[in-house]
Every structure is written in C-alpha cells, then in structure tokens.
Design a protein around this motif. Structure first.
Motif, short mmCIF file in Angstrom:
data_model
loop_
_atom_site.label_atom_id
_atom_site.label_comp_id
_atom_site.label_asym_id
_atom_site.label_seq_id
_atom_site.Cartn_x
_atom_site.Cartn_y
_atom_site.Cartn_z
N GLN A 1 0.84 -1.21 0.00
CA GLN A 1 0.00 0.00 0.00
C GLN A 1 0.87 1.25 0.00
OE1 GLN A 1 -2.45 0.67 3.52
NE2 GLN A 1 -4.05 1.67 2.31
N GLY A 2 0.59 2.14 -0.92
CA GLY A 2 1.31 3.41 -0.99
C GLY A 2 0.56 4.49 -0.22
N ASN A 3 1.24 5.61 0.08
CA ASN A 3 0.62 6.66 0.89
C ASN A 3 -0.06 7.76 0.08
OD1 ASN A 3 2.95 7.80 -0.07
ND2 ASN A 3 3.37 8.98 1.79
N PHE A 4 -0.22 7.57 -1.22
CA PHE A 4 -1.01 8.52 -2.03
C PHE A 4 -2.46 8.02 -2.03
CE2 PHE A 4 1.18 5.29 -4.39
CZ PHE A 4 0.17 4.68 -5.10
N HIS A 5 -3.40 8.95 -2.19
CA HIS A 5 -4.81 8.58 -2.11
C HIS A 5 -5.28 7.83 -3.34
CE1 HIS A 5 -5.40 11.85 1.08
NE2 HIS A 5 -5.48 10.67 1.65
N GLU A 6 -6.18 6.89 -3.12
CA GLU A 6 -6.83 6.21 -4.23
C GLU A 6 -7.53 7.26 -5.07
OE1 GLU A 6 -6.94 3.23 -5.39
OE2 GLU A 6 -6.40 1.91 -3.72
N ALA A 7 -7.24 7.31 -6.34
CA ALA A 7 -7.97 8.18 -7.26
C ALA A 7 -7.64 7.69 -8.65
CB ALA A 7 -7.55 9.64 -7.11
N TYR A 8 -8.63 7.86 -9.47
CA TYR A 8 -8.50 7.57 -10.85
C TYR A 8 -7.23 8.18 -11.45
CZ TYR A 8 -10.98 6.70 -15.08
OH TYR A 8 -11.37 6.22 -16.26
N ARG A 9 -7.02 9.43 -11.11
CA ARG A 9 -5.88 10.16 -11.67
C ARG A 9 -4.58 9.90 -10.92
NH1 ARG A 9 -7.01 14.74 -15.50
NH2 ARG A 9 -9.01 14.10 -16.32
N ASN A 10 -4.65 9.02 -9.92
CA ASN A 10 -3.43 8.62 -9.22
C ASN A 10 -2.98 7.21 -9.60
OD1 ASN A 10 -2.88 10.96 -7.86
ND2 ASN A 10 -3.76 10.30 -5.91
N LEU A 11 -3.66 6.62 -10.57
CA LEU A 11 -3.34 5.23 -10.93
C LEU A 11 -1.91 5.07 -11.45
CD1 LEU A 11 -6.54 3.74 -12.58
CD2 LEU A 11 -5.33 2.92 -10.55
#
Ligand SMILES: *[C@@H]1O[C@H](CO)[C@@H](O)[C@H](O)[C@H]1NC(C)=O
Ligand SMILES: *[C@@H]1O[C@H](CO)[C@@H](O)[C@H](O)[C@H]1NC(C)=O
Ligand SMILES: *[C@@H]1O[C@H](CO)[C@@H](O)[C@H](O)[C@H]1NC(C)=O
Length: 379
Positions: free
Chosen positions: A146-156
């Motif tokens: 698990q990474g510490n950036f938020h789940e988001a479409y644009r974070n894929l």
C-alpha cells in the motif's frame, strides 16, 4: 659490534618485508573477496542510489509505503518464475478474496508464482473502509503493498509505477513480472506455459520484455464531456505511442527498472498504461510483443467458455479478459481452465469458435470488440 647491529637490522628488515608481503596478500585477498561480494550486491541492487530517491515516485516527493511486507520474494530463492502485481482499489476486499480463492497461495507456489495487490491510501471521501481492516487483511494474507497517495483515478499512474518498482527491487531475481488489474479474468496455466517456453525473440538486446494486448495508433480523446478527456497540456501529441492494455501484460525486472528510472524524468500523465508502456517505453526504445489473440473484451465469451468446458470439454479461444462486473467469473474461469490443464480438452474447429457458439448469449455486444471497449470497461 657494527656487524652484529647490521645482522639485527637485516633480520628486522626481512621480518618487516615478510610482514608487509603477508599484509598486502591479506589485504589484496580481502579486497578481492570484497569486490566479488560487491559485484553480487550490485547485480541485485535495482538502482543507483543517486538515480532514484526512495521518497520520489514520479513527481510525488513524499512517497512511502504504508504497507510493505518484508522479503516476500526471498522465500523463493532463485526459482521464482513470476510476480503477479495486481492493481486493486483499497475497498475491493471481495475482489481480492475472489482472486485468493481462484488461485490459492499453495497453487501459486506450486506454479512458481507470487502475487501481491497494489493499494493506495483510503481517500477522504470514502466512508466504508477503515485502515485497520486493511492492516488486518495484510497480517492475514501478507500480499498487500500500500502506498501513501490517495486512491484516485488520476493517481493510478503512481500505483502502476509503485508496483513495477516494488517488484523490480524486492523480487529482482524473478524471471518475469505480470501486471494485472483486479477485475481481470485470466488463465494462469496458459500464462505459466507461455512463460516457461518464452521465445528468445521476444526479448530485445538489453533483455527487455513487454508483451500483451497492443493498442496501436490510439488518439487522445479531446471531447470535454468524456471521462477520458485529455487536455493538450496533459498530452500534447495527436497520437499515443503504441502501448499495452493494463488488463494484463508481461514484463521482467530489467524492463521494470528501466521504465521506473524513465518515470523520474518525464512529466506525469494520469492514463497509466498509456504512459508507462507507451510513453516511457518509447523513450527507452523498448519494443512490444503482440499477444492480442489471448484477449477478449467480452466477459460473456469467457463465461461461455466456462460452460463449454463443463459441457463439451472445449478449450477456450481466449485466455484473458475483463470480468464484466462478475466477481465470481474470476474463480469459475480459473477452475474451468484448470480442468482443461489436468484433463484433456478439445481444440475448437472454426465453426465451434466461442464467437460462434456464444452468439445466442451475447448478441447485443457482438461487434463492440476492440479498443473502445477495452478503454471504457477498464475502470
Ligand atoms: C504531478 O504532475 C501532475 C501533472 O502535471 C499534476 O497534476 C500533479 O498534481 C503532480 N503531483 C504532485 C504531487 O506534484
Ligand atoms: C492523489 O494523491 C495525492 C496524495 O495523497 C492527493 O493529494 C491527491 O488529491 C490525489 N489525487 C486525486 C485526483 O485525488
Ligand atoms: C533510442 O533510439 C534513438 C534512435 O535510434 C536514439 O537516438 C536514442 O539514443 C535511443 N535511446 C535510448 C535510451 O537508447
């Protein structure tokens, strides 16, 4: 007196010389060994330290793993055929559970495979998931990164690069890395058979490999109303470089390292498969291997294959596709294919192709095959 002194001096000098020779020998020998070790360490070390800072993930400068199990791959020593990295929305615990049932830990191990799920942090808008349950899931199955950036479409794109980076550095001796989405249905037996017999022609001079569903000549969508709307600022060219569908593709640690290194110097683009296997790949002159025949964009075809194995012991024409929202299909398809792998299944004649036999069920989607569907189903 001077003679005696001279003799003592002589003995002293000889002893000293001998000592120096021994010392040099020891030092040299030690050095030699050190160098040997150094080379070995270098070989499994994924990056030069100054090439990539651990806290830099593309342009995200605060990157950390929230969850990263220790030395998952080390249990394999050097018989690790492939690492499956599966992108999964943090809240998709049921989908992950379906994958764990479809391919148990024991089965994976017997095939020489390791599987991890790639998660991001729970987004602020999410009300139904607690980080505690993700920690519990991780304690239980030890298969979550698990990474510490938020789940988001644009974070894929962050997730995708995180997965390649994790696999290349933690499992550097794996022969292959297989990138998948968690809604992908696939035949692991066909995959393993392919990996074990991979032709040398698909690997380029630098031992690079990227094989999967090639999307060629695709254009960015410039319609503002589309979910896939891409501004000129995000992507300036009229056409994308050829790239691989993120449903499933095959690569290796060497290639993953090269792509991750390139990701540090190109500007971020949120369509992850296009950017990683298209833009970054092209900058590194890595060629693509076409496995388009493996894929079907229609989950109904895969569903038909499941019943055709039960009824007629027919092989399936396809080996990979989306689950079309049917989580159960992941397991059903795998079980059916295992049946064919263990007991003989029959080749279909052209009249018996699943496109023919399945027509009754899927009339409404025939003709929608292809990239448009590949993209719109994807998320
Ligand atoms: C990374 O770059 C993209 C595209 O320019 C931008 O939208 C995003 O906010 C940047 N992310 C960070 C963490 O700076
Ligand atoms: C991506 O992750 C960053 C870091 O957690 C976050 O600030 C940002 O809002 C996320 N992007 C989107 C589009 O939510
Ligand atoms: C890729 O190929 C081009 C043209 O052949 C060459 O100029 C460039 O240096 C190559 N790049 C890499 C990273 O090998």
């Amino acid at each position: 007196m001077p003679r005696k002194l001279c003799k003592i001096k002589h003995i002293f000098v000889t002893t000293l010389a001998l000592f120096v020779v021994i010392l040099i020998y020891i030092l040299f020998y030690e050095n030699f060994n050190d160098e040997d070790e150094f080379i070995i360490v270098k070989a499994i070390e994924p990056y030069d330290d100054d090439e990539i800072s651990p806290s830099n993930l593309v342009n995200f400068t605060n990157f950390q793993y929230k969850i990263k199990p220790d030395s998952l791959c080390n249990n394999f020593e050097d018989d690790l055929l492939g690492v499956l990295i599966v992108t999964s929305y943090v809240g998709h615990d049921e989908v992950r559970s379906a994958h764990r049932q479809a391919l148990t830990q024991q089965k994976l191990q017997s095939l020489g495979l390791l599987r991890v799920f790639l998660l991001a942090d729970i987004p602020p808008s999410e009300r139904f998931i607690q980080q505690k349950s993700i920690y519990d899931e991780s304690d239980r199955f030890e298969d979550i990164i698990q990474g510490n950036f938020h789940e988001a479409y644009r974070n894929l794109t962050y997730k995708h690069v995180m997965g390649l980076r994790w696999a290349a550095s933690e499992c550097s001796f794996a022969k292959y890395i297989i990138k998948l989405d968690d809604d992908t249905v696939f035949d692991v037996f066909h995959l393993v058979n392919y990996l074990e017999n991979i032709e040398s022609t698909v690997v380029d001079v630098n031992a690079h490999l990227l094989a999967g569903y090639i999307l060629d000549g695709k254009k960015p969508i410039r319609l503002q109303a589309s979910k896939w709307y891409v501004t000129f600022e995000e992507y300036g060219e009229d056409i994308y470089p050829d790239y691989l569908s993120g449903w499933l593709y095959i690569t290796n640690p060497q290639t993953a390292r090269s792509l991750v290194a390139e990701s540090q110097s190109q500007s971020y683009f949120w369509i992850d498969d296009t950017w990683v296997t298209g833009v970054l790949r092209q900058k590194r002159n890595i060629s693509l291997t076409r496995l388009n025949k493996w894929f079907s964009a229609n989950s109904q075809f895969l569903d038909c294959c499941v019943s055709d194995v039960r009824r007629h012991s027919f092989k399936c024409d396809y080996h990979v596709g989306p689950n079309g929202g049917d989580v159960k299909l992941i397991k059903d398809f795998m079980n059916a294919m295992e049946n064919c792998y263990e007991n003989e299944c029959f080749e279909r004649t052209s009249e018996q192709s699943v496109k023919e036999t399945c027509v009754g069920h899927v009339k409404n989607i025939i003709g929608q095959h292809g990239a448009a569907v590949v993209k719109s189903i994807k998320l």
